[in-house]
Design a protein around this motif. Structure first.
Motif, short mmCIF file in Angstrom:
data_model
loop_
_atom_site.label_atom_id
_atom_site.label_comp_id
_atom_site.label_asym_id
_atom_site.label_seq_id
_atom_site.Cartn_x
_atom_site.Cartn_y
_atom_site.Cartn_z
N GLU A 97 0.83 -1.20 0.00
CA GLU A 97 0.00 0.00 0.00
C GLU A 97 0.87 1.25 0.00
O GLU A 97 1.93 1.30 0.63
CB GLU A 97 -0.91 -0.03 1.23
N ILE A 98 0.43 2.26 -0.73
CA ILE A 98 1.13 3.54 -0.76
C ILE A 98 0.66 4.41 0.39
O ILE A 98 -0.54 4.58 0.62
CB ILE A 98 0.88 4.26 -2.10
N GLN A 99 1.60 4.97 1.13
CA GLN A 99 1.30 5.93 2.19
C GLN A 99 1.83 7.30 1.76
O GLN A 99 3.03 7.58 1.84
CB GLN A 99 1.99 5.49 3.48
N PRO A 100 0.94 8.18 1.24
CA PRO A 100 1.40 9.51 0.79
C PRO A 100 1.94 10.33 1.96
O PRO A 100 1.32 10.38 3.03
CB PRO A 100 0.14 10.14 0.20
N ILE A 101 3.08 10.95 1.76
CA ILE A 101 3.69 11.79 2.79
C ILE A 101 3.48 13.25 2.38
O ILE A 101 4.10 13.73 1.42
CB ILE A 101 5.19 11.48 2.95
N ASP A 102 2.60 13.92 3.10
CA ASP A 102 2.32 15.33 2.83
C ASP A 102 2.93 16.19 3.93
O ASP A 102 3.07 15.73 5.08
CB ASP A 102 0.80 15.56 2.77
N PRO A 103 3.25 17.45 3.63
CA PRO A 103 3.90 18.30 4.63
C PRO A 103 3.08 18.48 5.91
O PRO A 103 3.65 18.64 6.99
CB PRO A 103 4.08 19.63 3.89
N TRP A 104 1.75 18.46 5.79
CA TRP A 104 0.91 18.74 6.95
C TRP A 104 0.66 17.49 7.81
O TRP A 104 0.12 17.61 8.92
CB TRP A 104 -0.43 19.30 6.51
N LYS A 105 1.06 16.31 7.37
CA LYS A 105 0.79 15.09 8.13
C LYS A 105 1.91 14.80 9.13
O LYS A 105 3.09 14.92 8.81
CB LYS A 105 0.68 13.89 7.19
N ASN A 106 1.50 14.41 10.34
CA ASN A 106 2.48 13.91 11.30
C ASN A 106 2.33 12.39 11.40
O ASN A 106 1.52 11.78 10.69
CB ASN A 106 2.29 14.57 12.68
N ALA A 107 3.11 11.76 12.26
CA ALA A 107 3.11 10.30 12.35
C ALA A 107 1.74 9.76 12.75
O ALA A 107 1.29 8.73 12.23
CB ALA A 107 4.17 9.85 13.36
N SER A 133 10.57 16.93 -4.45
CA SER A 133 10.83 18.26 -3.88
C SER A 133 10.87 18.25 -2.35
O SER A 133 11.40 19.18 -1.74
CB SER A 133 9.75 19.25 -4.36
N MET A 134 10.30 17.19 -1.72
CA MET A 134 10.29 17.08 -0.26
C MET A 134 11.39 16.16 0.26
O MET A 134 11.54 16.00 1.47
CB MET A 134 8.93 16.54 0.23
N ILE A 139 12.75 14.85 6.42
CA ILE A 139 11.74 13.87 6.04
C ILE A 139 12.34 12.46 5.99
O ILE A 139 11.74 11.49 6.45
CB ILE A 139 11.11 14.24 4.69
N THR A 140 13.52 12.35 5.41
CA THR A 140 14.16 11.04 5.30
C THR A 140 14.41 10.42 6.66
O THR A 140 14.10 9.24 6.89
CB THR A 140 15.48 11.17 4.52
N LEU A 141 14.97 11.18 7.58
CA LEU A 141 15.24 10.66 8.92
C LEU A 141 13.94 10.30 9.63
O LEU A 141 13.85 9.28 10.33
CB LEU A 141 16.03 11.69 9.73
N GLN A 142 12.92 11.13 9.48
CA GLN A 142 11.64 10.88 10.12
C GLN A 142 11.03 9.55 9.63
O GLN A 142 10.57 8.74 10.43
CB GLN A 142 10.68 12.03 9.83
#
Length: 373
Positions: A97-107, A133-134, A139-142
């Motif tokens: 499943e794809i989990q989109p990573i958006d700037p406004w989303k936290n864990a 672009s993100m 983001i990578t470490l998170q």
């Protein structure tokens, strides 16, 4: 503690490594023993154990979907279950499943989006999707800290690729052993030459920083690739034809390719090999190689002691017997298993779906660097 046990007898097992007649002992959703005799049945399967006759059937390991083929947009439970059942009908027993990573989303917000899959019939895993672009250090470490080991990077503009700071993010990717997937959307507007250029630049960067990656390709590059461990190739449509023929004629040769079962097409006029050889190559391309790329092998994509009992049953009389040799062959149109087992439980038996839902598990511990394909 009660256990669920079953012995599957008289079937023909087809794996990436060969075809053989064996019985399969399943206990607690795991394959415990494979043999062509009754020795050990009293020790492994108690009196409450059941037997199932698979005479006249091929038994293959369950298939895995490519990242992106997801039922998550179906938020209503009946629609969601119907979508998952369509996957099962193809022979899929695990989905990515794809989990989109958006700037406004936290864990916490990302975890909330996984709730719908608690109703899944089959096991699932998550692939983080990040716009190029993100793709920065934070983001990578998170994502690495949250347990993501596969990240799909979306490139919509060439300048997005040039802005990726590889020197900053590569230490995290190599330390956590993260696999990257290059995704160039069809609607991004790139020409064929531009897509090839992006793919070439991407492969060069990943080779330099020793990051494992896979890209989608329609060329014969995958068959001649020398950096086979770090470069994996997703095939689609008729690009699968060459790979399948190579697997049939040189079965011991490694090819770093994989494909979704419902996307495989071949030119039937050029396909040479016995029915079982073709099925073995298909299992290697769409099940075993896919499981290795997603970091789930040998738990998935194999029929071996200790593997999950994800089994697909295909009637021999229906395999490669009813198609026109002058046409392009789509395996998904006639493979259609009659029975499918996931984690030792029937989800499709004799063309009838079980009423059980919510048995699918979230597979969190994935290791995409574990095996050469």
């Amino acid at each position: 503690m009660t256990t669920e046990e079953i012995v599957i007898r008289n079937g023909t097992i087809v794996t990436a490594s060969g075809v053989f007649e064996r019985d399969i002992w399943v206990q607690d959703g795991v394959i415990r023993r494979i043999a062509k005799d009754r020795l050990g049945a009293s020790r492994i399967c108690k009196s409450e154990g059941k037997e199932w006759d698979a005479s006249g059937m091929y038994i293959v390991p369950g298939f895995l979907t490519l990242p992106g083929k997801s039922p998550s947009p179906q938020r209503k439970l009946p629609d969601y279950l119907e979508t998952v059942r369509k996957l099962v009908r193809f022979g899929y027993t695990s989905m990515s499943e794809i989990q989109p990573i958006d700037p406004w989303k936290n864990a916490a917000q990302r975890r909330y989006q996984t709730v719908i899959h608690y109703n899944s019939l089959i096991d699932y895993t998550f692939v983080a999707e990040v716009p190029a672009s993100m793709m920065n250090k934070r983001i990578t470490l998170q994502l690495c800290a949250e347990g993501y080991r596969i990240i799909r990077v979306v490139i919509r503009k060439l300048e997005d690729f040039t802005r990726i700071d590889w020197e900053t993010i590569s230490p995290f990717l190599t330390s956590y052993r993260v696999l990257l997937i290059l995704h160039v959307p069809a609607n991004a507007g790139f020409s064929k030459e531009e897509k090839q250029r992006i793919s070439g630049l991407w492969l060069d960067r990943c080779r330099y920083w020793q990051i494992r990656t896979w890209v989608k390709t329609e060329s014969e590059l995958a068959a001649e690739e020398t950096q086979s461990f770090y470069h994996l190739y997703q095939l689609d449509g008729l690009s699968c034809d060459l790979a399948l023929r190579s697997m049939i004629h040189t079965p011991l040769r490694g090819l770093s390719v994989m494909a979704a079962l419902d996307r495989v097409q071949v030119d039937a006029r050029r396909l040479r090999g016995r029915e079982e050889e073709v099925l073995r190559a298909l299992v290697k391309l769409c099940s075993t190689n896919m499981a290795k790329a997603l970091g789930l092998y040998p738990q998935k994509g194999s029929i071996t002691p200790g593997a999950d009992a994800d089994l697909v049953f295909i009637k021999k009389e229906q395999w490669l017997t009813k198609f026109d040799l002058s046409t392009i062959l789509k395996f998904s149109e006639f493979l259609l298993p009659t029975s499918v087992m996931s984690n030792g439980k029937w989800i499709l038996q004799d063309d009838t779906f079980a009423s059980t839902i919510g048995m699918g598990r979230w597979l969190r511990d994935i290791k995409p660097y574990r095996f050469v394909i």
